[in-house]
Write a protein that holds these residues in place. Structure first.
Motif, PDB file in Angstrom:
ATOM      1  N   SER A  70       1.185  -0.701   0.201  1.00 19.40           N
ATOM      2  CA  SER A  70      -0.007  -0.178  -0.237  1.00 19.40           C
ATOM      3  C   SER A  70       0.671   1.396  -0.110  1.00 19.40           C
ATOM      4  O   SER A  70       2.171   1.800  -0.023  1.00 19.40           O
ATOM      5  CB  SER A  70      -1.083  -0.225   1.066  1.00 19.40           C
ATOM      6  OG  SER A  70      -0.111  -0.039   2.569  1.00 19.40           O
ATOM      7  N   ARG A  71       0.231   2.349   0.180  1.00 19.12           N
ATOM      8  CA  ARG A  71       0.844   3.408   0.107  1.00 19.12           C
ATOM      9  C   ARG A  71       0.468   4.439   0.404  1.00 19.12           C
ATOM     10  O   ARG A  71      -0.659   5.028   0.133  1.00 19.12           O
ATOM     11  CB  ARG A  71       1.428   3.688  -0.963  1.00 19.12           C
ATOM     12  CG  ARG A  71       0.268   4.679  -2.365  1.00 19.12           C
ATOM     13  CD  ARG A  71       1.379   4.041  -4.242  1.00 19.12           C
ATOM     14  NE  ARG A  71       1.747   5.423  -4.370  1.00 19.12           N
ATOM     15  CZ  ARG A  71       3.053   5.947  -4.769  1.00 19.12           C
ATOM     16  NH1 ARG A  71       3.307   3.770  -6.001  1.00 19.12           N
ATOM     17  NH2 ARG A  71       4.234   6.661  -5.522  1.00 19.12           N
ATOM     18  N   ASP A  72       1.026   5.655   0.504  1.00 24.50           N
ATOM     19  CA  ASP A  72       0.493   7.735   1.154  1.00 24.50           C
ATOM     20  C   ASP A  72       1.165   8.317   0.635  1.00 24.50           C
ATOM     21  O   ASP A  72       2.272   9.068   1.054  1.00 24.50           O
ATOM     22  CB  ASP A  72       0.038   6.735   2.756  1.00 24.50           C
ATOM     23  CG  ASP A  72      -0.438   8.443   3.161  1.00 24.50           C
ATOM     24  OD1 ASP A  72      -0.311   9.120   2.774  1.00 24.50           O
ATOM     25  OD2 ASP A  72      -1.049   8.455   4.400  1.00 24.50           O
ATOM     26  N   ASN A  73       0.330   8.674  -0.526  1.00 22.76           N
ATOM     27  CA  ASN A  73       0.897   9.883  -1.125  1.00 22.76           C
ATOM     28  C   ASN A  73       1.372  11.164  -0.106  1.00 22.76           C
ATOM     29  O   ASN A  73       1.771  11.760  -0.983  1.00 22.76           O
ATOM     30  CB  ASN A  73       0.665   9.977  -2.849  1.00 22.76           C
ATOM     31  CG  ASN A  73       1.044   8.706  -3.472  1.00 22.76           C
ATOM     32  OD1 ASN A  73       1.370   8.034  -3.128  1.00 22.76           O
ATOM     33  ND2 ASN A  73      -0.039   9.228  -4.763  1.00 22.76           N
ATOM     34  N   ALA A  74       0.580  10.742   0.629  1.00 21.35           N
ATOM     35  CA  ALA A  74       0.432  12.305   1.515  1.00 21.35           C
ATOM     36  C   ALA A  74       1.915  12.587   2.554  1.00 21.35           C
ATOM     37  O   ALA A  74       2.008  13.440   2.657  1.00 21.35           O
ATOM     38  CB  ALA A  74      -0.535  12.370   2.550  1.00 21.35           C
ATOM     39  N   LYS A  75       2.045  11.366   2.903  1.00 25.24           N
ATOM     40  CA  LYS A  75       3.610  10.841   3.777  1.00 25.24           C
ATOM     41  C   LYS A  75       5.019  10.389   2.444  1.00 25.24           C
ATOM     42  O   LYS A  75       5.437  10.319   3.329  1.00 25.24           O
ATOM     43  CB  LYS A  75       3.502   9.832   4.745  1.00 25.24           C
ATOM     44  CG  LYS A  75       1.687  10.788   5.524  1.00 25.24           C
ATOM     45  CD  LYS A  75       1.414   8.926   6.544  1.00 25.24           C
ATOM     46  CE  LYS A  75       0.371   9.919   7.646  1.00 25.24           C
ATOM     47  NZ  LYS A  75       0.493   8.735   8.831  1.00 25.24           N
TER      48      LYS A  75
END
Length: 116
Positions: A70-75
């Motif tokens: 998964s990924r968190d583009n904001a972080k």
């Protein structure tokens, strides 16, 4: 460009770990990201990758149903949730991405050891 993995360690068979890869120095949200691993005496192999938006994910057959990328583009971070770990998952895990046709980047790796 910097990729910094964390979250590795020693875990018993059947246990779980969550790896993180913190990215900097590039537009993280524009690139597909991947996790690779390398066990002692073996070639580095692809574990999973995720598209820039997170809409598409692919996994190696050996980890399907057990691992989730998964990924968190904001972080600016990509994750690898690893469940039902087996001794054969023991390896150094690396974060990776490719920019253009000539530039590829690796993190320093994080050791995962599955043992009782």
């Amino acid at each position: 460009v910097q990729l910094v993995e964390s979250g590795g360690g020693l875990v018993q068979p059947g246990g779980s770990l969550r790896l993180s890869c913190a990215a900097s120095g590039f537009t993280f949200s524009s690139y597909r990201m991947s996790w690779y691993r390398q066990a002692p005496g073996k070639d580095r192999e692809l574990v999973a990758h995720i598209s820039s938006t997170g809409a598409y994910r692919n996994y190696a057959d050996s980890v399907k149903g057990r691992f989730t990328i998964s990924r968190d583009n904001a972080k600016n971070t990509v994750y690898l949730q690893m469940n039902s770990l087996k001794p054969e998952d023991t390896a150094v895990y690396y974060c990776y991405f490719v920019r253009g046709t000539n530039y590829s980047y690796w993190g320093q790796g994080t050791q995962v050891t599955v043992s009782s």
